[in-house]
Design an enzyme around this catalytic site. Sequence first.
Site, PDB file in Angstrom:
ATOM      1  CE  LYS A   1     -52.970   9.565 -67.421  1.00 33.99           C
ATOM      2  NZ  LYS A   1     -51.644  10.032 -66.926  1.00 33.99           N
TER       3      LYS A   1
ATOM      4  CE  LYS B   1     -47.653   4.979 -73.107  1.00 36.98           C
ATOM      5  NZ  LYS B   1     -48.169   5.423 -72.144  1.00 36.98           N
TER       6      LYS B   1
ATOM      7  CD1 TRP C   1     -46.941  14.722 -82.280  1.00 35.85           C
ATOM      8  CD2 TRP C   1     -44.877  14.792 -81.236  1.00 35.85           C
ATOM      9  NE1 TRP C   1     -46.675  15.603 -81.264  1.00 35.85           N
ATOM     10  CE2 TRP C   1     -45.711  15.607 -80.681  1.00 35.85           C
ATOM     11  CE3 TRP C   1     -43.561  14.807 -80.900  1.00 35.85           C
ATOM     12  CZ2 TRP C   1     -45.462  16.302 -79.435  1.00 35.85           C
ATOM     13  CZ3 TRP C   1     -43.134  15.494 -79.732  1.00 35.85           C
ATOM     14  CH2 TRP C   1     -43.997  16.282 -78.874  1.00 35.85           C
TER      15      TRP C   1
ATOM     16  CB  CYS D   1     -41.556   9.886 -85.858  1.00 33.07           C
ATOM     17  SG  CYS D   1     -41.218  11.750 -86.144  1.00 33.07           S
TER      18      CYS D   1
ATOM     19  NE  ARG E   1     -41.834   5.643 -81.724  1.00 34.13           N
ATOM     20  CZ  ARG E   1     -41.002   5.689 -80.899  1.00 34.13           C
ATOM     21  NH1 ARG E   1     -41.305   4.979 -79.625  1.00 34.13           N
ATOM     22  NH2 ARG E   1     -39.805   6.055 -80.761  1.00 34.13           N
TER      23      ARG E   1
ATOM     24  CD  GLU F   1     -50.641  10.355 -63.441  1.00 38.27           C
ATOM     25  OE1 GLU F   1     -50.011  11.315 -63.589  1.00 38.27           O
ATOM     26  OE2 GLU F   1     -51.179   9.898 -64.277  1.00 38.27           O
TER      27      GLU F   1
ATOM     28  CG  HIS G   1     -51.142  30.263 -49.065  1.00 37.13           C
ATOM     29  ND1 HIS G   1     -50.910  31.152 -48.024  1.00 37.13           N
ATOM     30  CD2 HIS G   1     -51.313  29.064 -48.268  1.00 37.13           C
ATOM     31  CE1 HIS G   1     -50.857  30.365 -46.778  1.00 37.13           C
ATOM     32  NE2 HIS G   1     -51.042  29.030 -47.199  1.00 37.13           N
TER      33      HIS G   1
ATOM     34  CG  ASN H   1     -37.956   9.222 -83.777  1.00 31.06           C
ATOM     35  OD1 ASN H   1     -38.474  10.135 -83.695  1.00 31.06           O
ATOM     36  ND2 ASN H   1     -38.015   8.105 -82.899  1.00 31.06           N
ATOM     37  N   GLY H   2     -36.180  12.014 -84.800  1.00 25.62           N
ATOM     38  CA  GLY H   2     -35.267  12.748 -83.927  1.00 25.62           C
ATOM     39  C   GLY H   2     -34.867  14.151 -84.341  1.00 25.62           C
TER      40      GLY H   2
ATOM     41  CD  GLU I   1     -52.108  12.329 -70.470  1.00 27.57           C
ATOM     42  OE1 GLU I   1     -50.957  12.343 -71.446  1.00 27.57           O
ATOM     43  OE2 GLU I   1     -51.782  11.742 -69.433  1.00 27.57           O
TER      44      GLU I   1
HETATM   45  C1  AGP Z   1     -48.547  10.670 -69.074  1.00 27.70           C
HETATM   46  O1  AGP Z   1     -50.045  10.088 -69.208  1.00 27.70           O
HETATM   47  C2  AGP Z   1     -47.881  11.210 -70.366  1.00 27.70           C
HETATM   48  N1  AGP Z   1     -48.160  10.265 -71.621  1.00 27.70           N
HETATM   49  C3  AGP Z   1     -46.796  11.980 -70.078  1.00 27.70           C
HETATM   50  O2  AGP Z   1     -46.720  12.596 -69.168  1.00 27.70           O
HETATM   51  C4  AGP Z   1     -45.552  10.872 -69.940  1.00 27.70           C
HETATM   52  O3  AGP Z   1     -45.819  10.327 -68.502  1.00 27.70           O
HETATM   53  C5  AGP Z   1     -44.225  11.411 -70.003  1.00 27.70           C
HETATM   54  O4  AGP Z   1     -44.023  11.801 -71.188  1.00 27.70           O
HETATM   55  C6  AGP Z   1     -42.984  10.545 -69.545  1.00 27.70           C
HETATM   56  O5  AGP Z   1     -42.875   9.227 -70.360  1.00 27.70           O
HETATM   57  P1  AGP Z   1     -41.877   8.323 -69.862  1.00 27.70           P
HETATM   58  O6  AGP Z   1     -42.363   7.638 -68.615  1.00 27.70           O
HETATM   59  O7  AGP Z   1     -41.913   7.401 -71.081  1.00 27.70           O
HETATM   60  O8  AGP Z   1     -40.614   8.958 -69.557  1.00 27.70           O
END
Ligand code: AGP
Length: 591
Positions: free
Chosen positions: A468, A586, A74, A2, A27, A464, A487, A100-101, A471
């Site tokens: 992308k 994020k 969140w 959050c 966030r 990767e 396989h 937050n937490g 997500e």
């Molecule tokens: C990547 O696009 C995502 N936002 C997510 O997988 C991110 O890479 C992951 O949460 C790790 O975040 P960090 O690099 O801040 O540790």
Amino acid sequence: MCGIVGYVGREEALPLILGGLERLEYRGYDSAGVALIEKGKLIVDKKVGKIRELVKSLWGKPYKAKIGIGHTRWATHGAPSEENAHPHTDEKGEFAVVHNGIIENYLTLREELKKEGVSFRSNTDTEVIAHLIAKNYNGDLLEAVLKTVRKLEGAFAFAVITVHEPERIVGVKQGSPLVVGIGKGENFLASDIPAILPYTRNVITLSDGEIADITPEGVNIYDFEGNPVAKEIMIVPWDIISAEKGGFKHFMLKEIYEQPKAVGDTIRGLVSEGDLPFSLKDFRRILMIACGTSYHAGLVGKFWIEKYAGVPTEVVYASEFRYADFPVSDEDLVVGISQSGETIDTKFALNFAKERGAKTLALVNVVGSSIDRESDYSLYTHAGPEIGVAATKTFTAQLTALLFLAVKGSEREEEALRSIMKIPSKLEKTLELSEDLENLALKYMKKKDFLYLGRYLSYPIALEGALKLKEISYIHAEGYPAGEMKHGPIALIDENMPVVVIAPKDRVYEKTLSNIEEVKTRKGIVLTVGYTGDERLKKISDEFIAVPEVEEDLSPFVTVVPLQLLAYHIASKLGLDVDQPRNLAKTVTVE
Ligand code: AGP
């Protein structure tokens, strides 16, 4: 995960808090709320949905309060709802808390409070904090907080205000991030620096076990025993312009285009920061620990480290590391790769390794982040703030730092650094592809499943590219080693399945071409990423995306960019919230 903002000073608090929350919305954003103190009364307003729902509900209300706290949520405990939104208050409405937490022992605390007659309005963990502070309050908010934090277990960053002391905010940091902004006759609290950048660049980054006692006149920092702690004030180098969109439709697109600068600033930063206080060869094994995109960067880094340093290297998901029986020892170097430096899985995994004697290296984009401060050594990417939830420029910046780490001290260091210095211009050229990718996006945006294939250095790039796409466009996509297709996964191939194959002219080029043929004989749609002028590859592709040719080691830098752009344009054309995709945050500061 959050976002928290707090303000106390001479200005009206509400617009400053809402502005800060909007800069923290990446966030987490399933509900938001504010608490203000005006004429001795606590005013609380909270709404499900994004910040704009809260702003609409506050529109035109004559609040002039000079103190307040705000929160964007969140959900971790308790579904997104108005009663579960923060701030949370005590029964009399005299104390308000934003958090937050996760309070891991909240159920026990909740039961204890219920036995004392306390009634709860929400089913969040946070509400117990408000009731405990009210119970412990005896005329001094700091004292009440000190008594309260001793009972809390888990990761928490929270801020509390009370009608009894209408010019004071107390903030606590344990496991989740919290910074203090120092102004003139005003002071701020926030989960992250961009929230307060427009108001001040003078920032104190709190460490675990610290409490900030804030009034308009000053800031005092204490530990959980109430002892004063001396902290230095950092002048934040970022300017707010670099945290704004700069004319791009989305932060993500801006950040994709910032990659040449992010890579250039990172390599220049690393070279100027001088020699590392260790050599990779000092260690028996390198263990890289990360999540998501950072994990994919680690997979690329593994190839470089084993090639240049010759040290066995493993890459492990942080969330898996702590619960397996990894034989970690003081002969290991454990590298935590994290752009935010706050991902709790990575942070806890590093602590786990450190407790077992391993040396730890943080590879982070945020100086002063938890992972930075808690590691033995740190390497910094210089990508600047990344606001889009989907990591882009921080990924290529991480690759830069990992390649720097791998070649440092090797006989090819000079030559390798010269090659890295050429990457920004290669990236500039690759970014010219955006229009082609926009057209491809139009053609394939309705597809329901994608496969991404690559071998060797291109396998992590396949992972990767798939991440992308899924997500930000919510389309199912899977990355796979191209050699693994036969396989099992090849059974998936049919005329509806776009298969993206990364095929630079490297040591596995011929093998990759034969994998492409396997896909084509099963009528799969083949979209390839290869080097400009590669007519052989182009001929066997349904769609050919040409990137500038680079030497073998550097292919990940140029091959990832079209995949970022493809995902971006598909999501943008689907009208989705590219910068704040559903269910995501994020920085994930919960396990
Ligand atoms: C990547 O696009 C995502 N936002 C997510 O997988 C991110 O890479 C992951 O949460 C790790 O975040 P960090 O690099 O801040 O540790």
